[in-house]
Write a protein that holds these residues in place. Structure first.
Motif, PDB file in Angstrom:
ATOM      1  N   PHE A 127      73.246 -15.170  21.974  1.00 41.75           N
ATOM      2  CA  PHE A 127      73.153 -15.504  23.395  1.00 41.75           C
ATOM      3  C   PHE A 127      71.856 -14.964  23.994  1.00 41.75           C
ATOM      4  CE2 PHE A 127      73.626 -13.785  27.701  1.00 41.75           C
ATOM      5  CZ  PHE A 127      73.788 -14.966  28.420  1.00 41.75           C
ATOM      6  N   GLN A 128      71.549 -13.711  23.701  1.00 44.36           N
ATOM      7  CA  GLN A 128      70.315 -13.117  24.219  1.00 44.36           C
ATOM      8  C   GLN A 128      69.088 -13.874  23.712  1.00 44.36           C
ATOM      9  OE1 GLN A 128      69.579 -10.775  26.345  1.00 44.36           O
ATOM     10  NE2 GLN A 128      71.594  -9.897  26.775  1.00 44.36           N
ATOM     11  N   ALA A 129      69.120 -14.278  22.446  1.00 45.84           N
ATOM     12  CA  ALA A 129      67.972 -14.985  21.868  1.00 45.84           C
ATOM     13  C   ALA A 129      67.770 -16.343  22.536  1.00 45.84           C
ATOM     14  CB  ALA A 129      68.178 -15.154  20.367  1.00 45.84           C
ATOM     15  N   LEU A 130      68.853 -17.108  22.705  1.00 49.08           N
ATOM     16  CA  LEU A 130      68.744 -18.421  23.335  1.00 49.08           C
ATOM     17  C   LEU A 130      68.281 -18.303  24.777  1.00 49.08           C
ATOM     18  CD1 LEU A 130      71.982 -20.098  21.918  1.00 49.08           C
ATOM     19  CD2 LEU A 130      69.614 -20.628  21.290  1.00 49.08           C
ATOM     20  N   TYR A 131      68.893 -17.373  25.500  1.00 51.37           N
ATOM     21  CA  TYR A 131      68.513 -17.180  26.905  1.00 51.37           C
ATOM     22  C   TYR A 131      67.057 -16.751  27.019  1.00 51.37           C
ATOM     23  CZ  TYR A 131      68.470 -15.258  31.635  1.00 51.37           C
ATOM     24  OH  TYR A 131      68.152 -14.982  32.932  1.00 51.37           O
ATOM     25  N   GLY A 132      66.664 -15.770  26.200  1.00 56.96           N
ATOM     26  CA  GLY A 132      65.295 -15.269  26.277  1.00 56.96           C
ATOM     27  C   GLY A 132      64.269 -16.291  25.844  1.00 56.96           C
ATOM     28  N   ALA A 133      64.574 -17.058  24.789  1.00 52.71           N
ATOM     29  CA  ALA A 133      63.618 -18.054  24.300  1.00 52.71           C
ATOM     30  C   ALA A 133      63.409 -19.165  25.324  1.00 52.71           C
ATOM     31  CB  ALA A 133      64.107 -18.633  22.979  1.00 52.71           C
ATOM     32  N   PHE A 134      64.497 -19.709  25.877  1.00 54.85           N
ATOM     33  CA  PHE A 134      64.353 -20.778  26.862  1.00 54.85           C
ATOM     34  C   PHE A 134      63.665 -20.276  28.132  1.00 54.85           C
ATOM     35  CE2 PHE A 134      67.919 -22.877  24.513  1.00 54.85           C
ATOM     36  CZ  PHE A 134      67.234 -24.042  24.202  1.00 54.85           C
ATOM     37  N   ALA A 135      63.990 -19.055  28.546  1.00 45.04           N
ATOM     38  CA  ALA A 135      63.349 -18.507  29.747  1.00 45.04           C
ATOM     39  C   ALA A 135      61.859 -18.293  29.525  1.00 45.04           C
ATOM     40  CB  ALA A 135      64.023 -17.193  30.139  1.00 45.04           C
ATOM     41  N   THR A 145      62.140 -11.813  27.516  1.00 50.34           N
ATOM     42  CA  THR A 145      62.752 -10.524  27.856  1.00 50.34           C
ATOM     43  C   THR A 145      64.271 -10.594  27.904  1.00 50.34           C
ATOM     44  OG1 THR A 145      62.572 -10.989  30.234  1.00 50.34           O
ATOM     45  CG2 THR A 145      60.735  -9.809  29.208  1.00 50.34           C
ATOM     46  N   GLY A 146      64.834 -11.813  27.800  1.00 54.74           N
ATOM     47  CA  GLY A 146      66.289 -11.924  27.855  1.00 54.74           C
ATOM     48  C   GLY A 146      66.833 -11.429  29.180  1.00 54.74           C
ATOM     49  N   THR A 147      67.954 -10.729  29.138  1.00 51.89           N
ATOM     50  CA  THR A 147      68.519 -10.141  30.351  1.00 51.89           C
ATOM     51  C   THR A 147      68.004  -8.726  30.589  1.00 51.89           C
ATOM     52  OG1 THR A 147      70.443  -9.300  29.153  1.00 51.89           O
ATOM     53  CG2 THR A 147      70.622 -11.507  30.078  1.00 51.89           C
ATOM     54  N   PHE A 148      67.026  -8.295  29.783  1.00 47.26           N
ATOM     55  CA  PHE A 148      66.464  -6.949  29.906  1.00 47.26           C
ATOM     56  C   PHE A 148      65.253  -6.974  30.830  1.00 47.26           C
ATOM     57  CE2 PHE A 148      68.990  -6.745  26.190  1.00 47.26           C
ATOM     58  CZ  PHE A 148      69.296  -5.422  25.929  1.00 47.26           C
ATOM     59  N   TYR A 154      64.418  -5.252  24.890  1.00 46.13           N
ATOM     60  CA  TYR A 154      65.022  -6.520  24.458  1.00 46.13           C
ATOM     61  C   TYR A 154      64.809  -6.729  22.961  1.00 46.13           C
ATOM     62  CZ  TYR A 154      65.464 -11.670  24.169  1.00 46.13           C
ATOM     63  OH  TYR A 154      65.805 -12.958  23.824  1.00 46.13           O
ATOM     64  N   ALA A 155      63.593  -6.437  22.498  1.00 44.58           N
ATOM     65  CA  ALA A 155      63.288  -6.568  21.069  1.00 44.58           C
ATOM     66  C   ALA A 155      64.162  -5.629  20.245  1.00 44.58           C
ATOM     67  CB  ALA A 155      61.813  -6.281  20.818  1.00 44.58           C
ATOM     68  N   LEU A 202      71.016 -19.662  13.078  1.00 51.62           N
ATOM     69  CA  LEU A 202      71.119 -18.856  14.294  1.00 51.62           C
ATOM     70  C   LEU A 202      70.317 -17.562  14.165  1.00 51.62           C
ATOM     71  CD1 LEU A 202      74.894 -19.417  15.138  1.00 51.62           C
ATOM     72  CD2 LEU A 202      72.915 -20.322  16.366  1.00 51.62           C
ATOM     73  N   LEU A 203      70.276 -17.007  12.959  1.00 53.03           N
ATOM     74  CA  LEU A 203      69.427 -15.838  12.738  1.00 53.03           C
ATOM     75  C   LEU A 203      67.956 -16.199  12.910  1.00 53.03           C
ATOM     76  CD1 LEU A 203      71.112 -14.061   9.679  1.00 53.03           C
ATOM     77  CD2 LEU A 203      71.328 -13.523  12.106  1.00 53.03           C
ATOM     78  N   LEU A 204      67.586 -17.434  12.534  1.00 54.88           N
ATOM     79  CA  LEU A 204      66.212 -17.888  12.760  1.00 54.88           C
ATOM     80  C   LEU A 204      65.890 -17.927  14.249  1.00 54.88           C
ATOM     81  CD1 LEU A 204      65.730 -20.820  10.204  1.00 54.88           C
ATOM     82  CD2 LEU A 204      64.716 -18.549  10.133  1.00 54.88           C
ATOM     83  N   VAL A 205      66.877 -18.334  15.051  1.00 49.41           N
ATOM     84  CA  VAL A 205      66.674 -18.356  16.499  1.00 49.41           C
ATOM     85  C   VAL A 205      66.407 -16.942  17.013  1.00 49.41           C
ATOM     86  CG1 VAL A 205      67.764 -18.860  18.718  1.00 49.41           C
ATOM     87  CG2 VAL A 205      68.077 -20.421  16.798  1.00 49.41           C
TER      88      VAL A 205
END
Length: 417
Positions: A127-135, A145-148, A154-155, A202-205
């Motif tokens: 979830f963090q990866a998808l949110y951070g990547a699209f943002a 940065t995700g939700t951080f 975040y990393a 998903l790990l690739l994401v």
């Protein structure tokens, strides 16, 4: 913190009434439990008012600060901590972390619960990866940065989730080796049509999101931890399969070289190359933190007191006020002294040793996968914490405590349970 305390009290009430039992893991991990209890007791003792003569004997600088704060008035008692409000807040957080750690040891009592907990953590990372990547694609900086608030924190969270995800992917690999081209083709088809391919994608994401953070040490810690944990896992495993070796190799070559080439790994390298001591004042901050530690060498200035005490030691060259040392080791040393640093070091070292031992002793794939993820995540945070304050961030700290618990549950839980 309140939620953890509610869960802990509910479990204690059930234990007293005979509805719950402590389980074998808690007994087998009693050394690390006592170590965490010692840390917790020490943190609360820092807040207790001590006779001034006693305080002068064990921490002269703390006594001097309290005397100066009294503005010439007489004081009979004073605590080790120089910031009681921040110390109380830090003590409550530490209590929640330790309670969460012990609850994890108690409640992850079988392989199914351990697997569910691992996949929940992986799901959070996805979830963090998808949110951070699209943002990041819509952000002017292009940095995820995700939700951080901070991309480095975040990393670090992504790396911990990735570590567990890699461990569970290793646990799902088939132990059979291809003896002919038909076996190889069958194994390849099974790999593609099973959920393992979905987890791999998903790990690739998550790797893409990690690269998009542009975090220098976050990416370096991931690679170093993967190499270190992979080497240890392969050496200690009595039956390292070819598929495991191929997976670990692909994670390094495909994820970081191929995928990273399209999503900016060269920008991470460029960011590292452009970093100069003139543009980074963290080395100066570390020097000031060492000076602070020297004044409170044994017992520290009090957990959480760094923002209040550090300005006394920072020089004019510091670009802005630092509330953290950007080095977990120095910050814990300055706040809790050698005593606290030794207790924390023992807690983490024992847990890392438990994860390594499990790689050698356990044969159950879930146990091996969980302890591999714990080992890799612990190594990554130990590396990253040399330049960041990841363990001061509640999300990262409590996730780190879960990794420590994975190390012990993976070692101690009976595979048949």
């Amino acid at each position: 913190e309140l939620w953890v305390f509610v869960l802990a009290l509910a479990w204690i009430a059930g234990y007293v009434r005979g509805r719950f039992r402590a389980g074998a893991t808690l007994a087998r991990a009693r050394t690390v439990v006592w170590c965490s209890a010692g840390w917790l007791a020490y943190v609360w003792v820092q807040l207790l008012p001590l006779p001034l003569q006693v305080l002068r004997a064990i921490s002269p600088e703390a006594a001097r600060w309290h005397t100066l704060a009294a503005l010439g008035g007489d004081i009979a008692f004073a605590p080790l901590s120089l910031d009681l409000y921040a110390g109380l807040d830090a003590a409550c957080r530490s209590t929640a972390y330790v309670a969460f750690f012990v609850l994890s040891l108690v409640l992850l009592a079988d392989r199914d619960r351990l697997r569910v907990a691992a996949y929940v953590l992986v799901g959070s990372g996805i979830f963090q990866a998808l949110y951070g990547a699209f943002a990041s694609f819509h952000a002017a900086s292009g940095v995820a940065t995700g939700t951080f608030v901070n991309r480095n924190h975040y990393a670090a969270y992504l790396v911990m989730c990735l570590s567990v995800g890699i461990g569970m992917l290793i646990a799902s690999l088939s132990g059979g080796e291809a003896r002919s081209w038909r076996d190889a083709l069958r194994n390849t088809v099974e790999w593609v049509i099973t959920p393992r391919m979905g987890l791999r994608l998903l790990l690739l994401v998550m790797v893409i999101a990690l690269v998009l953070t542009r975090s220098r040490m976050g990416n370096a810690a991931f690679l170093a931890a993967l190499l270190g944990a992979g080497t240890v896992g392969l050496v200690l495993s009595r039956r390292a399969t070819r598929s495991t070796i191929v997976l670990l190799t692909s994670l390094i070559l495909l994820d970081l070289c191929v995928i990273g080439a399209y999503f900016g790994v060269e920008k991470v390298a460029e960011n590292i190359g452009q970093t100069r001591l003139q543009t980074e004042d963290r080395d100066e901050v570390s020097g000031y933190a060492v000076a602070m530690w020297k004044d409170f060498p044994v017992f520290g200035a009090g957990l959480g007191a760094f923002p209040a005490v550090f300005p006394r030691y920072s020089g004019e060259g510091t670009s802005f006020a630092y509330t953290h040392a950007h080095n977990d080791y120095l910050e814990f040393a300055a706040e809790t002294g050698v005593t606290g640093l030794a207790l924390l070091g023992l807690l983490v070292s024992l847990s890392l040793a438990a994860a390594v031992r499990a790689q050698h002793l356990r044969r159950d794939p879930v146990m091996r996968g969980a302890t591999f993820g714990a080992m890799m995540g612990i190594i990554a945070i130990l590396i990253h914490s040399a330049v960041e304050f990841n363990l001061q961030i509640p999300a990262n700290a409590i996730t780190f405590m879960l990794l420590l618990a994975f190390a012990w549950t993976g070692l101690c839980v009976d595979a048949e349970a």
